[in-house]
Write a protein that holds these residues in place. Sequence first.
Motif, PDB file in Angstrom:
ATOM      1  N   GLU A  51       0.829  -1.205   0.000  1.00 33.87           N
ATOM      2  CA  GLU A  51       0.000   0.000   0.000  1.00 33.87           C
ATOM      3  C   GLU A  51       0.865   1.258   0.000  1.00 33.87           C
ATOM      4  O   GLU A  51       0.594   2.213  -0.727  1.00 33.87           O
ATOM      5  CB  GLU A  51      -0.944   0.011   1.217  1.00 33.87           C
ATOM      6  N   VAL A  52       1.913   1.242   0.827  1.00 33.67           N
ATOM      7  CA  VAL A  52       2.822   2.391   0.882  1.00 33.67           C
ATOM      8  C   VAL A  52       3.691   2.438  -0.365  1.00 33.67           C
ATOM      9  O   VAL A  52       3.984   3.523  -0.890  1.00 33.67           O
ATOM     10  CB  VAL A  52       3.674   2.347   2.161  1.00 33.67           C
ATOM     11  N   GLN A  53       4.084   1.273  -0.861  1.00 35.94           N
ATOM     12  CA  GLN A  53       4.875   1.227  -2.092  1.00 35.94           C
ATOM     13  C   GLN A  53       4.160   1.973  -3.216  1.00 35.94           C
ATOM     14  O   GLN A  53       4.775   2.757  -3.948  1.00 35.94           O
ATOM     15  CB  GLN A  53       5.099  -0.231  -2.516  1.00 35.94           C
ATOM     16  N   ARG A  54       2.858   1.758  -3.335  1.00 36.55           N
ATOM     17  CA  ARG A  54       2.128   2.403  -4.421  1.00 36.55           C
ATOM     18  C   ARG A  54       2.102   3.914  -4.251  1.00 36.55           C
ATOM     19  O   ARG A  54       2.305   4.670  -5.206  1.00 36.55           O
ATOM     20  CB  ARG A  54       0.691   1.867  -4.489  1.00 36.55           C
ATOM     21  N   ALA A  55       1.828   4.380  -3.033  1.00 39.40           N
ATOM     22  CA  ALA A  55       1.804   5.822  -2.788  1.00 39.40           C
ATOM     23  C   ALA A  55       3.166   6.453  -3.068  1.00 39.40           C
ATOM     24  O   ALA A  55       3.259   7.526  -3.684  1.00 39.40           O
ATOM     25  CB  ALA A  55       1.374   6.101  -1.350  1.00 39.40           C
ATOM     26  N   MET A  56       4.230   5.790  -2.641  1.00 40.72           N
ATOM     27  CA  MET A  56       5.573   6.325  -2.860  1.00 40.72           C
ATOM     28  C   MET A  56       5.946   6.321  -4.341  1.00 40.72           C
ATOM     29  O   MET A  56       6.661   7.217  -4.809  1.00 40.72           O
ATOM     30  CB  MET A  56       6.597   5.531  -2.048  1.00 40.72           C
TER      31      MET A  56
END
Length: 411
Positions: free
Chosen positions: A217-222
């Motif tokens: 989830e954080v990978q996508r935002a970053m």
Amino acid sequence: MKIKTLMASAAITASAWTAAAAQDATFYYDKNGWDEGFAALIEGASEASGLDIAGQQLTPTDRYQAYVMSSIAGGAAPAIFTWWNGKQLDSLVETGEIADLTELWDEAIANGWFSEAERELFSVDGTPYAIPLNVARWPVLYNKDAFAAAGIDAPPATWDELLADADALKEAGYIPFNAPAVGGWMGFIWFSELMVRTDPDAFVGLTDGTVPYNGPEVQRAMEIWTDFYERGYFTDAREQDETRFMVNEEAAMYLIGEWTAGILANRGMEPGEKIGAFLMPPVDAETENTVIVEAAPIVFSADAMEEMPALMDAARYLMSPEAGNALGQANGIYSGNLMTDAPNAIVSDVNAIIAEDAPRSVVRWWEAVPPELQGDLVSQMNAFMLDPTAENAQRVMDDMQSLNESYWAFQ
């Protein structure tokens, strides 16, 4: 009454401390650009209480927090000071040094000034320990002239429209987004926004330890954040004047709390005429529409309340419509008081958007994250903004998760 406001940027001089100590009470805050509003609040609170209240601004935010917490640990909690709600307020209340304001809230709700829902924003385990300085949503402020120059007729309603508008603004000679990383806190702004625009449930999970900071989830935002830097969508994060690129009209949009509209107005950008507002659309159409909400509390020392009963009259004034309108007129900031006027067109516009779209509200990351993690995590986000590469993004995510795991392992 003598009203004295003392300013400090990074260090407090000995003479300033002496002057502040000479008053009956000192009202501490860390808000840049709100000086006129705080002067009005302090004057009104002094007149209502008969106390000689001074104002003391301490910046940047991390030093302000350190000063307040060290003062409390030393048994000398400031009489009045601003703070943050959510887990930040929880930790403050755990010290036992903060006044219970149940009586004041009962009066305010009976007067129709605030609702029970607003009371909850300033409560811990059902007891209110703070009163509102402001209640703010986090929209995107935009320069209407820049949009017109780029041939944009209306704010974007979808993610694809947002990207197309950013490209059109670049083509017209503008930097799409103002995105500073100053004051020790601003790194979380775009991180939070991209999390709620991709997965608001995961955003909430980050604050309670159920979602890892290096998970998918954080990978996508970053990845989106990194891509925006590669596209040239952001201003130089090193700029120390956080509104300069908006005021000089190099940047066209600014993701920030709606309270910034008042700061821009004081610098010549009139809300409604020069600047408008919209909520950033979700990345995927099926993602729940969400708005980040910030509630800034004013808290009082329990000892000061006991030693100076008139301090309750100061608190009562600070909750009043009169105080809310004074703050709104000075700085365009909305106190959340239901009997006040909308301080500017931006607040009115956001009120209309919220009424029409009924987005989900989530507490801002700064208030929702455990305070023991806050500073270290936001430092990592700031570090990404200064080196916004895919390689650094991965390092930042891994370092944040290491901090996250270490904290939650002992909870």
